[in-house]
Enzyme design. Structure first.
Site, PDB file in Angstrom:
ATOM      1  N   ARG A  39     -48.360 -43.157  35.812  1.00  0.00           N
ATOM      2  CA  ARG A  39     -48.275 -42.248  34.671  1.00  0.00           C
ATOM      3  C   ARG A  39     -49.259 -42.672  33.615  1.00  0.00           C
ATOM      4  O   ARG A  39     -49.528 -43.854  33.453  1.00  0.00           O
ATOM      5  CB  ARG A  39     -46.895 -42.340  34.014  1.00  0.00           C
ATOM      6  CG  ARG A  39     -45.748 -41.855  34.791  1.00  0.00           C
ATOM      7  CD  ARG A  39     -44.472 -42.079  33.989  1.00  0.00           C
ATOM      8  NE  ARG A  39     -44.320 -41.100  32.919  1.00  0.00           N
ATOM      9  CZ  ARG A  39     -43.789 -39.900  33.098  1.00  0.00           C
ATOM     10  NH1 ARG A  39     -43.370 -39.523  34.289  1.00  0.00           N
ATOM     11  NH2 ARG A  39     -43.672 -39.074  32.087  1.00  0.00           N
ATOM     12  N   LYS A  73     -41.471 -35.594  28.589  1.00  0.00           N
ATOM     13  CA  LYS A  73     -40.869 -34.408  27.988  1.00  0.00           C
ATOM     14  C   LYS A  73     -39.470 -34.682  27.465  1.00  0.00           C
ATOM     15  O   LYS A  73     -39.058 -34.142  26.449  1.00  0.00           O
ATOM     16  CB  LYS A  73     -40.786 -33.307  29.039  1.00  0.00           C
ATOM     17  CG  LYS A  73     -41.754 -32.202  28.791  1.00  0.00           C
ATOM     18  CD  LYS A  73     -41.556 -31.092  29.798  1.00  0.00           C
ATOM     19  CE  LYS A  73     -41.537 -31.638  31.198  1.00  0.00           C
ATOM     20  NZ  LYS A  73     -41.467 -30.623  32.229  1.00  0.00           N
ATOM     21  N   GLU A 133     -41.748 -28.840  35.451  1.00  0.00           N
ATOM     22  CA  GLU A 133     -40.459 -28.185  35.240  1.00  0.00           C
ATOM     23  C   GLU A 133     -40.541 -27.472  33.887  1.00  0.00           C
ATOM     24  O   GLU A 133     -40.931 -28.092  32.895  1.00  0.00           O
ATOM     25  CB  GLU A 133     -39.330 -29.227  35.216  1.00  0.00           C
ATOM     26  CG  GLU A 133     -37.989 -28.547  35.095  1.00  0.00           C
ATOM     27  CD  GLU A 133     -36.797 -29.506  35.069  1.00  0.00           C
ATOM     28  OE1 GLU A 133     -36.972 -30.720  35.241  1.00  0.00           O
ATOM     29  OE2 GLU A 133     -35.684 -28.985  34.863  1.00  0.00           O
TER      30      GLU A 133
END
Ligand code: ATP
Ligand code: MG
Length: 558
Positions: free
Chosen positions: A261, A271, A35
């Site tokens: 992750r 982020k 994103e």
């Protein structure tokens, strides 16, 4: 990049088995779907290496897709930064550059199809009411009073939503699945919401925006993605991913697989949290050399191959692992060592005067650019009566194992001469400000003429020739190996107060003063240092990339 395949992992095995079974005769397709609401970090590198690496090794394709369905925090600055970071890592999307927002029209048609088949409805509940009727893990949700609207009414309302007839938050489009499902993601999730916000790609063309869970599977299907790889926090979303694809007529059927992750000790790799550090000015920006962003690591001097190597070493699994920083730093050292020129710099200068070296004499001494690789040549070091050495290399009252300079002791000035300390000079407050030595004129190059043993070797620069510069030394941003915080929490209590040390009077070989930003040197005995973009004509600035040895094992137990 190496031609060797990375070691296998459960996703590679899955892909290999799919190919073996003849499932993907057209080849496999993967995608990296950031994103554009921030800069890429080292966790993204893991995902990039996985997705692009699979495509490379299995003769497939990998696209770069901007998952840009939320106009609030997305911007062209982030889009451009992401593109250049992916390229910097060494990957190429070969023209396959997509935006989820390119599909808004198609997605709208898919939504119409869901309404048509009775699988979606316009709901007039407020966001709060939707939340409070959703139920819990132990309680089923409550059906919306708008759940049984007619197909015609839904179509008309949804068209009016698109046309801008309703206020933000007044209505949403929801999937009609099951308010009692044990998976909360399937309790009539929102598919579209109203937002009067300019989008970085589509401008003001839309005032309804599709949600991630609706957009992602359909974008994958439109692009012919075969293996949709994402991190484990999306595991529970998979049921909805599948539901969407099973209820809409799509050109292809992708499948989602999750992996864990990356998390790194003393670091946050999200982020959302990195945005807080930037916005609260804890760091100077996204590319602050302490940031785990690709741009921060690049500025710090980490070579891209080191990050790719790191991603290979940590592997891909479904287990949570908090990777030790030393693993990353070792990759950086190993990548830098063979190719990085050596240089002399003194970061905490202490003057050394050679009493028996003539005041007006100067000479040039040859130094190897790389002691392990003579093909990298030599350079000349200027030598004269006044030098700088590291403050740390002198102790007035040394312990037994200290092989550097001390009163009466002899050491080797690397590539130069043997010197013996004769006197210590102090200022009025008692601080050591100068060391007075004599040198052995027969020891040019650093060898004792009579073969006597001189254990210690230290580096130096000529006080007359060296140039002043700035060095920035870094430590992790956080003092806890598993830091956690939130936007309203007390950031100061989790931050490491000494993450940045600025030394504004280091002394470097004159040849370093004009080096281009991004150039990395090994300052002998001190570590790797990268020229920063803050350098000016009058003052070079160096970021310490990494020390020469793993200091973690020691500092953690201490
Ligand atoms: P946020 O914290 O705001 O969710 P993010 O850091 O997860 O942001 P995204 O843009 O959501 O960033 O991630 C893009 C892709 O990178 C996703 O496929 C995601 O699964 C993957 N990714 C993100 N963070 C990591 C990580 N730490 N390790 C591995 N992959 C990651
Ligand atoms: Mg995410």
């Amino acid at each position: 990049m190496s031609d060797q395949h990375p070691p296998t992992n459960f996703i590679r095995q899955l892909v290999a088995a799919d190919i073996e079974a003849g499932r993907y005769r057209q080849g496999i397709t993967t995608r990296f779907p950031p994103e554009p609401n921030g800069y890429l970090h080292i966790g993204h590198a893991k995902s990039i290496c996985l997705n692009f690496g699979l495509a490379r090794d299995f003769d497939g394709h990998c696209a770069l897709r901007f998952d840009d369905t939320n106009p609030d925090r997305e911007s062209p600055e982030f889009v451009e930064a992401i593109k250049s970071d992916v390229r910097w890592l060494g990957f190429d999307w070969e023209g396959r550059l997509h935006h989820a927002s390119d599909y808004f029209e198609q997605l709208y048609e898919f939504a119409i199809e869901l309404i048509d088949s009775g699988n979606a409805y316009v709901c007039d509940l407020s966001p709060d009411e939707i939340r409070s009727t959703r139920g819990t893990l132990t309680e089923p949700g409550v059906n919306s009073p708008f759940r049984d609207r007619s197909r015609e009414e839904n179509l008309a309302l949804f068209k009016k939503m698109r046309a801008g007839a309703f206020a933000e938050g007044s209505r949403v489009l929801r999937a009609r699945i099951d308010m009692a499902s044990p998976n909360l993601h399937l309790r009539d999730p929102t598919l579209y919401r109203i937002r009067y916000q300019t989008h970085h790609n589509t401008g003001d063309h839309w005032c309804i925006y599709p949600m991630y869970d609706f957009t992602h599977p359909l974008s994958d299907a439109i692009e012919g993605v075969t293996h949709s790889l994402c991190t484990l926090e999306f595991e529970d979303n998979r049921a909805l991913y599948d539901w969407v694809l099973e209820h809409v007529t799509t050109p292809s059927r992708p499948y989602q697989t999750e992996f864990s992750r990356l998390s790194l000790e003393y670091t946050v790799v999200s982020k959302r949290l990195l945005t807080i550090l930037v916005e609260q000015k804890v760091v100077s920006g996204w590319d602050d050399p302490r940031m785990p962003t690709l741009s921060g690591m690049r500025r710090r001097g980490y070579p891209p191959e080191a990050l790719v190597d790191f991603c290979t070493r940590i592997g891909v699994t479904r287990n949570h692992q908090n990777v030790e920083l030393s693993v990353l730093e070792n990759c950086v050292r190993e990548a830098l060592d063979p190719r990085t020129p050596r240089a002399f710099a003194v970061i905490r200068p202490l003057k050394l005067v050679i009493e028996n070296y003539p005041e007006d004499q100067e000479e040039d001494l040859a130094a190897l650019n790389h002691p392990g690789d003579e093909s990298q040549g030599t350079r000349q070091l200027s030598f004269c009566r006044e030098l700088y050495i590291e403050h740390d290399d002198f102790l007035e009252d040394p312990p037994k194992k200290f092989f550097r300079l001390a009163p009466g002791r002899e050491v080797r000035l690397r590539y130069a001469y043997l010197v013996t300390c004769r006197e210590v000079v102090r200022d009025a407050s008692g601080n050591i400000v100068e060391i007075r030595c004599t040198y052995d004129p027969q020891s040019r190059g650093g060898n004792a003429p009579d073969g006597r043993k001189v254990k210690g070797t230290i580096h130096w620069v000529s006080a007359r020739h060296s140039v002043r510069a700035e060095a920035r030394l870094y430590q992790p941003l956080f003092s806890d190996p598993e830091p956690g915080f939130s936007s309203d929490g007390d950031l100061d209590s989790v931050l490491n107060a000494t993450s940045l040390t600025t030394l504004d009077d280091i002394q470097v070989e004159p040849g370093l003063a004009q080096a281009k930003p991004g150039t990395v040197f090994q300052f002998e005995r001190l570590g790797y240092f990268c020229v920063d973009r803050d350098s000016t004509n009058s003052m070079a600035v160096f970021n310490r990339t990494v020390g020469l040895r793993d200091s973690w094992a020691r500092s953690r137990s201490g």
